[in-house]
Design a protein around this motif. Structure first.
Motif, PDB file in Angstrom:
ATOM      1  N   GLN A 128      -7.515   2.821 -12.908  1.00 13.55           N
ATOM      2  CA  GLN A 128      -8.009   3.947 -12.037  1.00 13.55           C
ATOM      3  C   GLN A 128      -6.609   4.574 -11.358  1.00 13.55           C
ATOM      4  O   GLN A 128      -5.986   3.834 -10.472  1.00 13.55           O
ATOM      5  CB  GLN A 128      -8.873   3.723 -10.734  1.00 13.55           C
ATOM      6  N   PHE A 130      -5.060   6.614  -9.267  1.00 10.61           N
ATOM      7  CA  PHE A 130      -5.239   7.548  -7.969  1.00 10.61           C
ATOM      8  C   PHE A 130      -4.197   7.644  -7.056  1.00 10.61           C
ATOM      9  O   PHE A 130      -3.185   8.484  -6.669  1.00 10.61           O
ATOM     10  CB  PHE A 130      -6.578   7.434  -7.458  1.00 10.61           C
ATOM     11  N   SER A 131      -3.705   6.230  -6.494  1.00 11.52           N
ATOM     12  CA  SER A 131      -3.170   6.088  -5.164  1.00 11.52           C
ATOM     13  C   SER A 131      -1.546   6.233  -5.924  1.00 11.52           C
ATOM     14  O   SER A 131      -1.150   5.799  -6.891  1.00 11.52           O
ATOM     15  CB  SER A 131      -2.971   4.658  -4.680  1.00 11.52           C
ATOM     16  N   GLY A 136      -1.712   7.675  -0.155  1.00 10.29           N
ATOM     17  CA  GLY A 136      -2.812   6.545  -0.217  1.00 10.29           C
ATOM     18  C   GLY A 136      -4.095   7.255   0.394  1.00 10.29           C
ATOM     19  O   GLY A 136      -4.810   7.665  -0.288  1.00 10.29           O
ATOM     20  N   SER A 137      -4.276   6.844   1.790  1.00  7.92           N
ATOM     21  CA  SER A 137      -5.510   7.384   2.285  1.00  7.92           C
ATOM     22  C   SER A 137      -5.681   8.884   2.139  1.00  7.92           C
ATOM     23  O   SER A 137      -6.470   9.423   1.994  1.00  7.92           O
ATOM     24  CB  SER A 137      -5.351   7.017   3.978  1.00  7.92           C
ATOM     25  N   TRP A 161      -0.415   0.395  -7.024  1.00 11.31           N
ATOM     26  CA  TRP A 161      -1.572  -0.434  -6.736  1.00 11.31           C
ATOM     27  C   TRP A 161      -2.689  -0.326  -7.734  1.00 11.31           C
ATOM     28  O   TRP A 161      -3.952  -0.712  -7.391  1.00 11.31           O
ATOM     29  CB  TRP A 161      -2.187   0.142  -5.076  1.00 11.31           C
ATOM     30  N   SER A 163      -4.863  -1.268 -10.462  1.00 12.07           N
ATOM     31  CA  SER A 163      -5.464  -2.348 -10.646  1.00 12.07           C
ATOM     32  C   SER A 163      -5.738  -2.522 -12.289  1.00 12.07           C
ATOM     33  O   SER A 163      -5.922  -1.403 -12.731  1.00 12.07           O
ATOM     34  CB  SER A 163      -6.674  -2.947 -10.119  1.00 12.07           C
ATOM     35  N   ILE A 205      -2.728 -11.461  -3.588  1.00 19.08           N
ATOM     36  CA  ILE A 205      -4.043 -11.293  -3.855  1.00 19.08           C
ATOM     37  C   ILE A 205      -4.516 -11.569  -5.168  1.00 19.08           C
ATOM     38  O   ILE A 205      -5.689 -11.440  -5.999  1.00 19.08           O
ATOM     39  CB  ILE A 205      -4.606  -9.874  -3.762  1.00 19.08           C
ATOM     40  N   ALA A 358      -9.271   2.910   3.117  1.00 20.02           N
ATOM     41  CA  ALA A 358      -9.307   1.921   4.560  1.00 20.02           C
ATOM     42  C   ALA A 358     -10.555   1.939   5.121  1.00 20.02           C
ATOM     43  O   ALA A 358     -11.196   3.222   5.412  1.00 20.02           O
ATOM     44  CB  ALA A 358      -8.155   2.536   5.244  1.00 20.02           C
ATOM     45  N   GLU A 360     -10.838   2.189   8.480  1.00 19.05           N
ATOM     46  CA  GLU A 360     -10.836   3.145   9.372  1.00 19.05           C
ATOM     47  C   GLU A 360     -11.156   4.812   9.060  1.00 19.05           C
ATOM     48  O   GLU A 360     -11.512   5.234   9.888  1.00 19.05           O
ATOM     49  CB  GLU A 360      -9.091   3.288   9.754  1.00 19.05           C
ATOM     50  N   ILE A 361     -10.987   4.849   7.653  1.00 18.92           N
ATOM     51  CA  ILE A 361     -11.725   6.198   7.288  1.00 18.92           C
ATOM     52  C   ILE A 361     -13.045   6.338   7.581  1.00 18.92           C
ATOM     53  O   ILE A 361     -13.828   7.199   7.624  1.00 18.92           O
ATOM     54  CB  ILE A 361     -11.184   6.501   5.695  1.00 18.92           C
TER      55      ILE A 361
ATOM     56  N   GLN B 205      -9.550   9.191  18.569  1.00 17.87           N
ATOM     57  CA  GLN B 205      -9.941   8.484  17.552  1.00 17.87           C
ATOM     58  C   GLN B 205      -9.883   6.895  18.074  1.00 17.87           C
ATOM     59  O   GLN B 205     -11.007   6.001  17.653  1.00 17.87           O
ATOM     60  CB  GLN B 205      -9.015   8.243  16.294  1.00 17.87           C
TER      61      GLN B 205
HETATM   62  C1  LIG Z   1      -6.254  -4.978  -4.225  1.00 18.62           C
HETATM   63  C2  LIG Z   1      -6.288  -3.260  -4.217  1.00 18.62           C
HETATM   64  C3  LIG Z   1      -6.566  -2.628  -5.512  1.00 18.62           C
HETATM   65  C4  LIG Z   1      -6.241  -1.496  -5.335  1.00 18.62           C
HETATM   66  N1  LIG Z   1      -6.847  -0.757  -6.727  1.00 18.62           N
HETATM   67  C5  LIG Z   1      -6.449   0.533  -6.741  1.00 18.62           C
HETATM   68  C6  LIG Z   1      -6.461   0.984  -8.198  1.00 18.62           C
HETATM   69  O1  LIG Z   1      -6.951   0.643  -9.111  1.00 18.62           O
HETATM   70  N2  LIG Z   1      -6.292   2.465  -8.258  1.00 18.62           N
HETATM   71  C7  LIG Z   1      -5.688   3.209  -6.996  1.00 18.62           C
HETATM   72  O2  LIG Z   1      -5.437   4.389  -7.245  1.00 18.62           O
HETATM   73  N3  LIG Z   1      -5.534   2.589  -5.844  1.00 18.62           N
HETATM   74  C8  LIG Z   1      -5.918   1.259  -5.894  1.00 18.62           C
HETATM   75  N4  LIG Z   1      -5.712   0.507  -4.584  1.00 18.62           N
HETATM   76  C9  LIG Z   1      -5.072   1.534  -3.574  1.00 18.62           C
HETATM   77  C10 LIG Z   1      -5.901   1.896  -2.417  1.00 18.62           C
HETATM   78  O3  LIG Z   1      -6.705   2.742  -2.886  1.00 18.62           O
HETATM   79  C11 LIG Z   1      -5.193   2.099  -0.981  1.00 18.62           C
HETATM   80  O4  LIG Z   1      -4.686   0.952  -0.794  1.00 18.62           O
HETATM   81  C12 LIG Z   1      -5.960   2.852   0.097  1.00 18.62           C
HETATM   82  O5  LIG Z   1      -6.314   4.121  -0.486  1.00 18.62           O
HETATM   83  C13 LIG Z   1      -5.048   2.881   1.147  1.00 18.62           C
HETATM   84  O6  LIG Z   1      -3.926   3.480   1.025  1.00 18.62           O
HETATM   85  P1  LIG Z   1      -2.389   2.817   1.506  1.00 18.62           P
HETATM   86  O7  LIG Z   1      -2.491   1.460   0.880  1.00 18.62           O
HETATM   87  O8  LIG Z   1      -1.536   3.857   1.216  1.00 18.62           O
HETATM   88  O9  LIG Z   1      -2.456   2.837   3.046  1.00 18.62           O
HETATM   89  P2  LIG Z   1      -2.041   4.217   4.092  1.00 18.62           P
HETATM   90  O10 LIG Z   1      -2.681   5.369   3.725  1.00 18.62           O
HETATM   91  O11 LIG Z   1      -0.731   3.886   4.216  1.00 18.62           O
HETATM   92  O12 LIG Z   1      -2.832   3.654   5.223  1.00 18.62           O
HETATM   93  C14 LIG Z   1      -2.357   2.328   5.852  1.00 18.62           C
HETATM   94  C15 LIG Z   1      -3.422   1.868   6.960  1.00 18.62           C
HETATM   95  O13 LIG Z   1      -3.208   2.848   7.849  1.00 18.62           O
HETATM   96  C16 LIG Z   1      -4.573   3.286   8.703  1.00 18.62           C
HETATM   97  N5  LIG Z   1      -5.139   4.443   8.311  1.00 18.62           N
HETATM   98  C17 LIG Z   1      -4.799   5.367   7.365  1.00 18.62           C
HETATM   99  N6  LIG Z   1      -5.303   6.724   7.530  1.00 18.62           N
HETATM  100  C18 LIG Z   1      -5.953   6.376   8.585  1.00 18.62           C
HETATM  101  C19 LIG Z   1      -6.663   7.414   9.479  1.00 18.62           C
HETATM  102  N7  LIG Z   1      -6.937   8.748   9.044  1.00 18.62           N
HETATM  103  N8  LIG Z   1      -7.310   7.064  10.662  1.00 18.62           N
HETATM  104  C20 LIG Z   1      -6.857   5.853  10.908  1.00 18.62           C
HETATM  105  N9  LIG Z   1      -6.365   4.909  10.317  1.00 18.62           N
HETATM  106  C21 LIG Z   1      -5.616   5.219   9.291  1.00 18.62           C
HETATM  107  C22 LIG Z   1      -5.571   2.213   7.886  1.00 18.62           C
HETATM  108  O14 LIG Z   1      -5.501   1.046   8.708  1.00 18.62           O
HETATM  109  C23 LIG Z   1      -4.838   1.772   6.574  1.00 18.62           C
HETATM  110  O15 LIG Z   1      -5.094   0.676   6.038  1.00 18.62           O
HETATM  111  C24 LIG Z   1      -5.929  -0.744  -4.242  1.00 18.62           C
HETATM  112  C25 LIG Z   1      -5.496  -1.018  -3.208  1.00 18.62           C
HETATM  113  C26 LIG Z   1      -5.692  -2.654  -3.130  1.00 18.62           C
HETATM  114  C27 LIG Z   1      -5.333  -3.351  -1.892  1.00 18.62           C
END
Ligand SMILES: Cc1cc2nc3c(=O)[nH]c(=O)nc-3n(C[C@H](O)[C@H](O)[C@H](O)COP(=O)(O)OP(=O)(O)OC[C@H]3O[C@@H](n4cnc5c(N)ncnc54)[C@H](O)[C@@H]3O)c2cc1C
Lengths: 378, 308
Positions: A128, A130-131, A136-137, A161, A163, A205, A358, A360-361, B205
């Motif tokens: 997948q 996406f990220s 990310g979020s 990220w 997988s 992980i 996340a 938090e979302i 929030q």
């Molecule tokens: C094991 C694993 C497998 C994954 N597999 C895939 C995959 O196959 N394909 C893919 O596309 N992605 C994958 N991901 C990525 C995953 O979708 C993202 O990690 C996730 O969407 C969060 O994005 P980020 O890590 O960039 O965190 P960020 O967006 O940088 O956020 C970091 C932290 O900030 C906080 N935060 C963020 N936004 C907000 C908000 N609006 N309000 C309050 N707090 C907030 C949360 O605590 C969040 O955890 C994987 C992640 C992991 C850990």
């Protein structure tokens, strides 16, 4: 109201358990560590093919695509048993849960004929895309670009990220074809297309789980687009709504809690705090389980599910965390050469609040949609 | 699995909702700790609501839904033990019922016709002897009372005793679920309306997330309580009661916090729910006792797969 399984559901669960007993090798729990590893990917291909042959890979799919039109409960019972066993399907669970159904709904006939049968036979792995490093979020800010050049698109950018990327044949890729949310499109991209580079990211992980994927002048035919240009956001929303409850993580958490308790009892160490904390973690797993069932019940009845799905996810994250922390506190050897499935659970548990969005979302959604608190000004 | 009430249960719920409508608003000049109205008790008696658990189409799960609904009201009456525990007692014991736990003050003890005595490991049942109990002033928003001296009783056999403990746990969780819901609703309403820094407080929030966590806990307590009422299983009841007391202790502080000073007044009725929750926190020997019950009933065998 009824809080018990009917006869068919019990029988179905028993069938799945029998299958697992028969097909999981003695060293399975060692293989299970590292869900995207080469060892597990190889195992999963064989395992999923066997599942398919037994009619247990995609029972909830329509008959036309190799399923049996089984209901939402069967799909969930299957998912519970698989996850609780350490997910021997590996990354193929994504095909079963949402990639296949999304292609059935939005794919062209050619795409369906090419991609769905191998999924139904358990022969293919997807990833997948996406990220991204800067998305990310806030997924809608993604930058990977797909530019049209006559009958082709040229893709440039980076995913992260991802997988299963090293072992996957195909990527469900989001790329930008315009500006804003309406400027994102989906491409079904064979991973052996020239210009794609996959780099594993060493992690806490488990082996082979997450990767960077680089796209450098990757040329795909226009027919690789799923749906229409700019339709990604709508399709992804539908696709992910098929995954609303997500992985039944509470099932493995619950089982690992029981395993931890049995180990502590055996060495006469199940007293005081260990008892109280185990009970609290068990209650958290039970709450998560009922929340998930509540959503399956709604889906089964054809009702739309709103922020209740977020409630289920937050409860699941809490349960995962409580069990993972319980093991760390009372059986630290699990992280140091001890029971491999306790270790694998720890590694999967700690990402529960991050992977697939996340926590938090989810809390934001509960606050604004369920409690109807006013949105934060942006 | 089916999480929707059946038609009989729906009919009962809507009859109860109609009855509850008359008791939804505290009097405007209300400034006290407890809010009682005997006509609530009377209306429930007259409507036959206390008999639901014994009717096969309704059952204890229906009674638990009613307890949850009634616990949301600002007015209180002895409902939970009458609806959920009394139908499980051998013999016909008159209501109201009250729990006397190790001689401590308890809810409705001075009004009760039947006393359930918990004394260490022993459980007893008594018709309340005349003049044996007194009212006690308290912060808890229930009428509180205690026995003047320790009452003699014949301990029930183990089967009956553990059955009673199980249903006391079910009753407690169903009541906590309703109390949490109303406390949550009151705080949510306030956060939507109260503005500071030019915006509703509920749009921050930092506040939203803690409120969302409270919502998750509240819904979890409700589902676990209903499951326990449905199954009557000792393990389910222990899990529900543990999660109820655990959630109450986590949520009550936040819900008061978000009301600011207003939440400290008797004018704003939040205490009707939060101080009832506090009363329930200590019952049945509190959280650690529920945890040990969970361990006793749920961690008995060494199978990893008792989740079906
Ligand atoms: C094991 C694993 C497998 C994954 N597999 C895939 C995959 O196959 N394909 C893919 O596309 N992605 C994958 N991901 C990525 C995953 O979708 C993202 O990690 C996730 O969407 C969060 O994005 P980020 O890590 O960039 O965190 P960020 O967006 O940088 O956020 C970091 C932290 O900030 C906080 N935060 C963020 N936004 C907000 C908000 N609006 N309000 C309050 N707090 C907030 C949360 O605590 C969040 O955890 C994987 C992640 C992991 C850990």
């Amino acid at each position: 109201m009824e809080f018990q399984w009917n006869k068919e559901q019990q029988a179905f669960r028993a069938t799945v358990r029998e299958f697992l007993d028969r097909h999981l090798p003695d060293n399975w729990e060692r293989i299970a560590h590292g869900p995207g590893s080469t060892a597990q990917s190889h195992f999963s291909r064989q395992f999923c093919a066997n599942l398919a042959a037994a009619g247990l890979l995609v029972p909830h799919w329509p008959q036309r695509w190799g399923g049996q039109d089984a209901d939402a409960w069967s799909a969930f019972i299957l998912a519970e048993e698989m996850w609780a066993a350490g997910e021997p399907r590996g990354g193929q669970y994504m095909n079963v849960n949402w990639i296949g159904p999304t292609l059935m709904r939005f794919g062209s006939e050619a795409q369906q004929r090419r991609y769905i049968p191998p999924m139904a036979q358990g022969e293919t792995l997807w990833c997948q895309g996406f990220s991204e490093p800067e998305a990310g979020s806030d997924l809608a800010s993604l930058r990977t670009k797909a530019e049209r050049n006559q009958d082709q698109y040229c893709i440039n950018g980076q995913k992260i990220w991802t997988s299963y990327a090293a072992e996957a044949e195909t990527c469900f890729l989001l790329a930008r074809t315009g500006s804003g949310k309406k400027g994102i499109s989906i491409f079904l991209v064979p991973m052996d297309t020239p210009g794609i580079t996959v780099v594993e990211i060493p992690s806490l992980i488990g082996e082979g789980d997450i990767h960077e994927v680089f796209f450098e002048n990757v040329m795909v035919p226009a027919s690789a687009m799923l749906g229409e240009e700019g339709q990604a956001w709508d399709i992804v929303r539908t696709a992910l709504s098929l995954e609303r409850v997500g992985i039944p993580r509470f099932a493995l958490a619950s089982r690992m809690l029981r395993r931890a308790i049995a180990m502590l009892k055996q060495r006469n160490d199940f007293h005081h705090g260990a008892v109280t904390q185990a009970a609290r973690a068990h209650a958290a797993c039970e709450a998560a389980r009922l929340f998930s069932y509540e959503i399956i019940d709604q889906r089964q009845k054809g009702n739309t599910v709103g922020a209740e799905a977020s409630v289920a996810r937050v409860a699941t994250v809490n349960a995962e965390r409580m069990v993972a922390e319980y093991v760390v506190e009372h059986l630290p050897e699990a992280l140091a050469g001890g029971d491999p499935l306790l270790l694998a659970h720890h590694q999967r548990g700690i990402v529960a609040g991050i992977a697939s969005g996340a926590a938090e979302i989810q809390l934001n959604l509960i606050a604004t949609q369920l409690l109807q608190l006013p949105r934060e000004p942006r | 699995m089916d999480f929707s009430p059946n038609p009989d249960q729906i009919a009962l719920n809507s009859a109860l909702d109609k009855l509850a409508e008359n008791f939804k608003t505290p009097p405007t000049d209300f400034r006290r700790f407890a809010l009682l109205d005997n006509s609530l008790d009377q209306a429930l008696e007259n409507g036959g609501f206390f008999e639901a658990a014994n009717i096969p189409e309704l059952g204890p799960v229906s009674a638990a839904m009613m307890v949850e609904t009634l616990a949301r009201l600002p007015y209180t009456a002895e409902v939970a033990l009458s609806m959920l525990v009394r139908p499980q007692l051998e013999g016909d014991w008159p209501r109201p019922l009250a729990l006397v736990e190790n001689g401590r003050p308890g809810r409705f003890v001075a009004e009760a016709a039947t006393l359930i005595i918990l004394d260490g490991d022993q459980v007893g049942l008594l018709s309340a002897p005349a003049g044996a109990t007194v009212k006690v002033e308290s912060l808890f928003a229930y009428p509180m009372g205690k026995t003047k001296e320790q009452l003699a009783f014949t301990p029930l056999d183990n089967t009956q005793a553990s059955r009673i403990r199980t249903w006391l746990r079910v009753a407690l969780s169903a009541e906590v679920a309703g109390l949490l819901q109303s406390a949550l609703d009151a705080a949510t309403e306030h956060l939507r309306l109260r503005k500071q820094f030019g915006r509703p407080l509920g749009s921050f929030q930092a506040v939203q997330h803690r409120m969302a966590e409270c919502a998750v806990l509240t819904r979890g307590v409700r589902l676990l309580a209903l499951q326990a009422a449905w199954s009557g299983d000792a393990g389910d009841a222990a899990v529900a009661a543990l999660h109820a007391q655990e959630s109450a202790s986590r949520a009550v502080y936040d819900l008061h916090q978000f009301m600011g000073a207003m939440g400290m007044t008797l004018e704003f009725p939040l205490h009707l729910w939060t101080y009832r929750l506090k009363a329930l926190l200590s019952e049945l020997n509190g959280r650690s006792a529920q945890a040990h019950a969970v361990s006793e009933y749920c961690f008995l065998d060494n199978s990893e797969k008792s989740d079906d």
